[in-house]
Design a protein around this motif. Structure first.
Motif, PDB file in Angstrom:
ATOM      1  N   ALA A  93       0.843  -1.201   0.000  1.00  0.00           N
ATOM      2  CA  ALA A  93       0.000   0.000   0.000  1.00  0.00           C
ATOM      3  C   ALA A  93       0.876   1.247   0.000  1.00  0.00           C
ATOM      4  CB  ALA A  93      -0.925   0.009   1.213  1.00  0.00           C
ATOM      5  N   VAL A  94       0.305   2.341  -0.523  1.00  0.00           N
ATOM      6  CA  VAL A  94       0.991   3.622  -0.557  1.00  0.00           C
ATOM      7  C   VAL A  94      -0.043   4.713  -0.271  1.00  0.00           C
ATOM      8  CG1 VAL A  94       0.697   3.746  -3.066  1.00  0.00           C
ATOM      9  CG2 VAL A  94       2.442   5.158  -1.959  1.00  0.00           C
ATOM     10  N   ALA A  95       0.373   5.769   0.432  1.00  0.00           N
ATOM     11  CA  ALA A  95      -0.523   6.870   0.779  1.00  0.00           C
ATOM     12  C   ALA A  95       0.213   8.190   0.647  1.00  0.00           C
ATOM     13  CB  ALA A  95      -1.054   6.707   2.202  1.00  0.00           C
ATOM     14  N   VAL A  96      -0.532   9.234   0.241  1.00  0.00           N
ATOM     15  CA  VAL A  96       0.003  10.580   0.095  1.00  0.00           C
ATOM     16  C   VAL A  96      -0.686  11.480   1.114  1.00  0.00           C
ATOM     17  CG1 VAL A  96       0.273  12.553  -1.443  1.00  0.00           C
ATOM     18  CG2 VAL A  96       0.508  10.234  -2.350  1.00  0.00           C
ATOM     19  N   ASP A  97       0.092  12.261   1.826  1.00  0.00           N
ATOM     20  CA  ASP A  97      -0.427  13.151   2.861  1.00  0.00           C
ATOM     21  C   ASP A  97      -1.320  14.216   2.215  1.00  0.00           C
ATOM     22  OD1 ASP A  97      -0.864  14.911   4.958  1.00  0.00           O
ATOM     23  OD2 ASP A  97       1.218  14.849   5.667  1.00  0.00           O
ATOM     24  N   PRO A  98      -2.598  14.275   2.559  1.00  0.00           N
ATOM     25  CA  PRO A  98      -3.473  15.286   1.948  1.00  0.00           C
ATOM     26  C   PRO A  98      -3.098  16.710   2.329  1.00  0.00           C
ATOM     27  CG  PRO A  98      -4.609  14.122   3.720  1.00  0.00           C
ATOM     28  CD  PRO A  98      -3.334  13.397   3.492  1.00  0.00           C
ATOM     29  N   ARG A  99      -2.355  16.893   3.414  1.00  0.00           N
ATOM     30  CA  ARG A  99      -1.935  18.234   3.826  1.00  0.00           C
ATOM     31  C   ARG A  99      -0.633  18.652   3.169  1.00  0.00           C
ATOM     32  NH1 ARG A  99      -1.471  18.416  10.061  1.00  0.00           N
ATOM     33  NH2 ARG A  99       0.206  16.971   9.492  1.00  0.00           N
ATOM     34  N   ASN A 100       0.167  17.665   2.724  1.00  0.00           N
ATOM     35  CA  ASN A 100       1.472  17.934   2.119  1.00  0.00           C
ATOM     36  C   ASN A 100       1.745  16.877   1.058  1.00  0.00           C
ATOM     37  OD1 ASN A 100       4.115  18.468   1.422  1.00  0.00           O
ATOM     38  ND2 ASN A 100       4.990  17.779   3.369  1.00  0.00           N
ATOM     39  N   PRO A 101       1.434  17.131  -0.209  1.00  0.00           N
ATOM     40  CA  PRO A 101       1.537  16.096  -1.252  1.00  0.00           C
ATOM     41  C   PRO A 101       2.958  15.607  -1.516  1.00  0.00           C
ATOM     42  CG  PRO A 101       1.027  18.239  -2.213  1.00  0.00           C
ATOM     43  CD  PRO A 101       0.887  18.396  -0.736  1.00  0.00           C
ATOM     44  N   ALA A 102       3.964  16.277  -0.979  1.00  0.00           N
ATOM     45  CA  ALA A 102       5.339  15.782  -1.124  1.00  0.00           C
ATOM     46  C   ALA A 102       5.657  14.686  -0.109  1.00  0.00           C
ATOM     47  CB  ALA A 102       6.334  16.925  -0.970  1.00  0.00           C
ATOM     48  N   HIS A 103       4.752  14.464   0.824  1.00  0.00           N
ATOM     49  CA  HIS A 103       4.941  13.482   1.890  1.00  0.00           C
ATOM     50  C   HIS A 103       4.262  12.175   1.472  1.00  0.00           C
ATOM     51  CE1 HIS A 103       4.261  12.421   6.425  1.00  0.00           C
ATOM     52  NE2 HIS A 103       5.191  11.675   5.859  1.00  0.00           N
ATOM     53  N   VAL A 104       5.057  11.140   1.173  1.00  0.00           N
ATOM     54  CA  VAL A 104       4.566   9.858   0.663  1.00  0.00           C
ATOM     55  C   VAL A 104       5.052   8.745   1.589  1.00  0.00           C
ATOM     56  CG1 VAL A 104       4.481   8.293  -1.322  1.00  0.00           C
ATOM     57  CG2 VAL A 104       4.729  10.761  -1.685  1.00  0.00           C
ATOM     58  N   VAL A 105       4.159   7.802   1.914  1.00  0.00           N
ATOM     59  CA  VAL A 105       4.502   6.664   2.774  1.00  0.00           C
ATOM     60  C   VAL A 105       4.075   5.380   2.075  1.00  0.00           C
ATOM     61  CG1 VAL A 105       4.069   5.529   4.981  1.00  0.00           C
ATOM     62  CG2 VAL A 105       4.320   8.018   4.887  1.00  0.00           C
ATOM     63  N   ALA A 106       4.951   4.384   2.080  1.00  0.00           N
ATOM     64  CA  ALA A 106       4.657   3.084   1.480  1.00  0.00           C
ATOM     65  C   ALA A 106       4.987   1.986   2.476  1.00  0.00           C
ATOM     66  CB  ALA A 106       5.460   2.882   0.192  1.00  0.00           C
ATOM     67  N   VAL A 107       4.159   0.923   2.489  1.00  0.00           N
ATOM     68  CA  VAL A 107       4.363  -0.195   3.416  1.00  0.00           C
ATOM     69  C   VAL A 107       4.236  -1.499   2.658  1.00  0.00           C
ATOM     70  CG1 VAL A 107       3.446   1.157   5.351  1.00  0.00           C
ATOM     71  CG2 VAL A 107       1.916  -0.349   4.068  1.00  0.00           C
ATOM     72  N   GLY A 108       4.801  -2.576   3.246  1.00  0.00           N
ATOM     73  CA  GLY A 108       4.731  -3.890   2.613  1.00  0.00           C
ATOM     74  C   GLY A 108       5.424  -4.941   3.441  1.00  0.00           C
ATOM     75  N   ASP A 109       6.024  -5.910   2.784  1.00  0.00           N
ATOM     76  CA  ASP A 109       6.682  -7.024   3.454  1.00  0.00           C
ATOM     77  C   ASP A 109       7.999  -6.546   4.063  1.00  0.00           C
ATOM     78  OD1 ASP A 109       7.651  -9.420   4.345  1.00  0.00           O
ATOM     79  OD2 ASP A 109       7.839 -10.355   2.380  1.00  0.00           O
ATOM     80  N   GLY A 110       7.980  -6.278   5.372  1.00  0.00           N
ATOM     81  CA  GLY A 110       9.161  -5.746   6.043  1.00  0.00           C
ATOM     82  C   GLY A 110       9.485  -4.316   5.647  1.00  0.00           C
TER      83      GLY A 110
ATOM     84  N   SER B 274       9.681  -5.117  12.158  1.00  0.00           N
ATOM     85  CA  SER B 274       9.735  -5.641  10.796  1.00  0.00           C
ATOM     86  C   SER B 274       8.573  -6.618  10.608  1.00  0.00           C
ATOM     87  CB  SER B 274      11.073  -6.346  10.546  1.00  0.00           C
ATOM     88  OG  SER B 274      11.137  -6.837   9.220  1.00  0.00           O
ATOM     89  N   LEU B 275       7.515  -6.136   9.972  1.00  0.00           N
ATOM     90  CA  LEU B 275       6.274  -6.892   9.837  1.00  0.00           C
ATOM     91  C   LEU B 275       5.822  -6.907   8.387  1.00  0.00           C
ATOM     92  CD1 LEU B 275       4.354  -5.268  12.820  1.00  0.00           C
ATOM     93  CD2 LEU B 275       5.436  -7.519  12.830  1.00  0.00           C
ATOM     94  N   PHE B 276       4.774  -7.690   8.121  1.00  0.00           N
ATOM     95  CA  PHE B 276       4.093  -7.633   6.835  1.00  0.00           C
ATOM     96  C   PHE B 276       2.962  -6.626   6.986  1.00  0.00           C
ATOM     97  CE2 PHE B 276       1.366  -8.668   3.365  1.00  0.00           C
ATOM     98  CZ  PHE B 276       2.162  -9.254   2.398  1.00  0.00           C
ATOM     99  N   SER B 277       3.205  -5.405   6.505  1.00  0.00           N
ATOM    100  CA  SER B 277       2.209  -4.347   6.621  1.00  0.00           C
ATOM    101  C   SER B 277       1.301  -4.367   5.397  1.00  0.00           C
ATOM    102  CB  SER B 277       2.883  -2.988   6.761  1.00  0.00           C
ATOM    103  OG  SER B 277       3.677  -2.941   7.930  1.00  0.00           O
TER     104      SER B 277
ATOM    105  N   PHE C 176       2.786 -13.192   8.674  1.00  0.00           N
ATOM    106  CA  PHE C 176       3.463 -13.669   7.461  1.00  0.00           C
ATOM    107  C   PHE C 176       4.649 -14.483   7.935  1.00  0.00           C
ATOM    108  CE2 PHE C 176       5.506 -13.113   3.189  1.00  0.00           C
ATOM    109  CZ  PHE C 176       4.445 -13.612   2.459  1.00  0.00           C
ATOM    110  N   ASP C 177       5.846 -13.980   7.811  1.00  0.00           N
ATOM    111  CA  ASP C 177       6.994 -14.693   8.388  1.00  0.00           C
ATOM    112  C   ASP C 177       7.014 -14.552   9.911  1.00  0.00           C
ATOM    113  OD1 ASP C 177       7.928 -15.559   5.925  1.00  0.00           O
ATOM    114  OD2 ASP C 177       9.066 -13.725   5.588  1.00  0.00           O
ATOM    115  N   VAL C 178       6.467 -13.458  10.401  1.00  0.00           N
ATOM    116  CA  VAL C 178       6.364 -13.224  11.843  1.00  0.00           C
ATOM    117  C   VAL C 178       4.921 -12.827  12.151  1.00  0.00           C
ATOM    118  CG1 VAL C 178       8.784 -12.564  12.103  1.00  0.00           C
ATOM    119  CG2 VAL C 178       7.076 -10.817  11.600  1.00  0.00           C
ATOM    120  N   PRO C 179       4.467 -13.002  13.403  1.00  0.00           N
ATOM    121  CA  PRO C 179       3.083 -12.637  13.732  1.00  0.00           C
ATOM    122  C   PRO C 179       2.839 -11.140  13.572  1.00  0.00           C
ATOM    123  CG  PRO C 179       4.023 -14.090  15.413  1.00  0.00           C
ATOM    124  CD  PRO C 179       5.147 -13.676  14.520  1.00  0.00           C
ATOM    125  N   GLY C 180       1.631 -10.808  13.107  1.00  0.00           N
ATOM    126  CA  GLY C 180       1.256  -9.410  13.009  1.00  0.00           C
ATOM    127  C   GLY C 180       1.015  -8.802  14.384  1.00  0.00           C
ATOM    128  N   LEU C 181       1.081  -7.480  14.449  1.00  0.00           N
ATOM    129  CA  LEU C 181       0.865  -6.763  15.711  1.00  0.00           C
ATOM    130  C   LEU C 181      -0.397  -5.913  15.667  1.00  0.00           C
ATOM    131  CD1 LEU C 181       4.495  -5.576  16.615  1.00  0.00           C
ATOM    132  CD2 LEU C 181       3.227  -7.530  17.527  1.00  0.00           C
TER     133      LEU C 181
END
Length: 528
Positions: free
Chosen positions: A415-432, A451-454, A472-477
């Motif tokens: 998944a990936v998300a862009v900050d609606p208040r600051n479009p230069a701020h981008v966050v991405a998550v995934g396997d570790g 280090s999780l599967f986000s 995934f490889d480790v339990p989710g939190l």
């Protein structure tokens, strides 16, 4: 797990890293058999001590037990352990080659089926087998075969259909498969997972199905006896309602957005009928910007073969109309906040990015030779025609059909998300992966955290970030939170009962955080 108080509480009696797929218990309750990837284990003292059965195959999918013998279904066929409840013999392979997805044993019959490899039946304890055939087509999928409490053989079949929902039926035979009668069971229970009966009510069949747990005497009329739980792949707010995308369609409820939850709030409008399971997995939802009651969804279907549909609702998710269909399946659909007529969807199987400039009426495929499997999308407001692509092979940026993809980094991105208040701020998550950029994706830095599967990520109105995680490889939190823009992450102190979280959403007013779980529905947490 074992309960000594009728299911009120459970305690662990046996654990193995390989996990378990099936459990059966002898009629006197003393012998317990559990199957999993490392074989079949037996306990002769109601679960206190265990031993591996000699010669038991690995990769066990299903177990079946009659008054003396144990049948073991695997991806390569059926094995037999004779005298399993007294003096277990060494497991032996029977003369049937089948990738077993369902297996059931009655007093006079053993049946097994593979979803795409047909069904077989034996009336001589597995010595010989014959193909199960009936009024259905030979190439129909067979998701379930079983023997009911009265000894009747039940088969469920699925035939591909143009709308992707799959034409389904339940067939019942009382003469060991010689003749069949159709039973219209699917309006309430849809695809079966398992059938059984209470010892003191052998004429009442208990059905575990995709829509919950039911009892029936005739496979026509059903009564729900369990609480419905489900996987929630996607969440969206449409007007005054929360929408949830599940393996059995999308559901809506106005209760979750209210401060006080009234009676019956957990049952999202169940009326005795449920949508179909096969061909009805809703994996993405998107409320059109500026149009609170207009919503898009991606519905994965069975045509036959993998396909998906983009569908639209103009009444807040009550009814849906098909707009476009595609090969493969989809986990994502997104609309441009500045121009809602500009819509994107990503394909996972048959990977590609599809773009529409007319409100999802028609689409053009983009980058179909460069992507490996699209998991998520986000509009990039800093670039004309820009869209971030979370792919199983990395994070990409597309700025149009005529320009090559720009790859930000490698890895499985969910998944990936862009900050609606600051479009230069981008966050991405995934396997570790917990990655953050403050320069519109020119560079990404690792976030500090477990280090999780986000699975998912979302910004709140005050800039805080929430990410879902799963085993995934480790339990989710459960749900992680970052209050510094993604630089550091910690698990929330208050978590859903199910720590495998597939989707997260913050309500438009910032009052609620919603978490869609792997198997326990939707949970909410007050943010203010």
């Amino acid at each position: 797990m074992r309960s000594r108080d009728g299911g009120r509480s459970f305690s662990s009696v046996f654990e193995t890293p390989a996990g378990f797929t099936s459990v059966v218990v002898s009629r006197d309750g003393r012998s317990v058999f559990v199957g999993g990837d490392d074989g079949v284990h037996l306990s002769t003292d109601r679960g206190s001590h265990w031993e591996l059965l000699a010669g038991s195959p690995q990769g066990v999918r299903q177990l079946g037990l009659d008054d003396r013998d144990l049948y073991i279904g695997t991806g390569a066929g059926v094995h037999l352990v004779e005298n399993a409840t007294s003096r277990p013999q060494r497991a032996k392979k029977l003369a049937v080659d089948l990738a077993v997805d369902s297996l059931s044993v009655g007093e006079r019959v053993v049946v097994a089926a593979g979803i795409f490899s047909g069904a077989v039946l034996s009336t001589d304890r597995g010595k010989t087998w014959r193909t199960v055939s009936g009024p259905w087509n030979a190439d129909d999928a067979v998701p379930y075969i079983g023997v009911g409490p009265a000894g009747d053989v039940q088969v469920q079949t699925i035939e591909g259909s143009p709308d992707g929902s799959g034409a389904k039926n339940l067939w019942v035979s009382r003469d060991l498969g010689r003749t069949w009668r159709a039973k219209p069971a699917f309006e309430k229970v849809d695809v079966y997972n398992e059938v059984g009966s209470f010892p003191d009510r052998p004429d009442v069949q208990v059905v575990a199905a995709s829509a919950g747990i039911f009892t029936t005497r005739d496979s026509v009329d059903f009564q729900r006896i369990g609480v419905p739980d489900t996987s929630v792949n996607a969440l969206a707010v449409a007007g005054s309602a929360l929408l949830a995308g599940t393996p059995t369609g999308s559901y809506r409820s106005t209760a979750p957005l209210g401060r006080d939850l009234g009676a019956g709030y957990q049952d999202w409008g169940w009326t005795g009928k449920v949508p179909h399971t096969v061909g009805n997995t809703v994996s993405a939802l998107e409320t059109l910007p500026g149009k609170g009651n207009e919503v898009l969804r991606a519905r994965n279907a069975y045509c036959p073969g993998e396909c998906f549909f983009i569908e639209e609702s103009g009444d807040g998710g009550r009814t849906w109309t098909g707009l476009a269909s595609f090969p493969g399946n989809s986990h994502s659909v997104v609309a441009d906040p500045k121009d809602p007529s500009r819509v994107y969807t990503g394909a996972y199987l048959a990977p590609a990015l599809y773009a529409s400039t007319d409100g999802a009426t028609s689409f053009t495929p983009l980058h179909d030779t460069e992507l490996s499997g699209v998991n998520g999308l986000a509009i990039d407001p800093t670039r004309s025609g820009g869209v971030w692509i979370a792919d199983v092979s990395g994070l990409y940026l597309s700025t149009g059909a005529d320009l090559p993809l720009a790859k930000a980094f490698d890895g499985r991105v969910e998944a990936v998300a862009v900050d609606p208040r600051n479009p230069a701020h981008v966050v991405a998550v995934g396997d570790g992966l917990l990655k953050v950029s403050h320069d519109a994706g020119k560079s990404f830095a690792d976030g500090a955290g477990p280090s999780l599967f986000s699975t998912s990520v979302v910004f709140s109105r005050d800039g805080a970030l929430f990410a879902g995680s799963r085993d995934f490889d480790v339990p989710g939190l459960g749900v992680l939170r970052s209050t510094d823009g993604g630089t550091s992450w910690r698990a929330l102190p208050n978590q859903p009962a199910d720590h495998e979280v597939r989707s997260v959403l913050v309500s438009p007013d910032g009052a609620w955080l919603f978490a869609g779980t792997m198997a326990s529905g939707v949970h909410r947490l007050a943010l203010r």
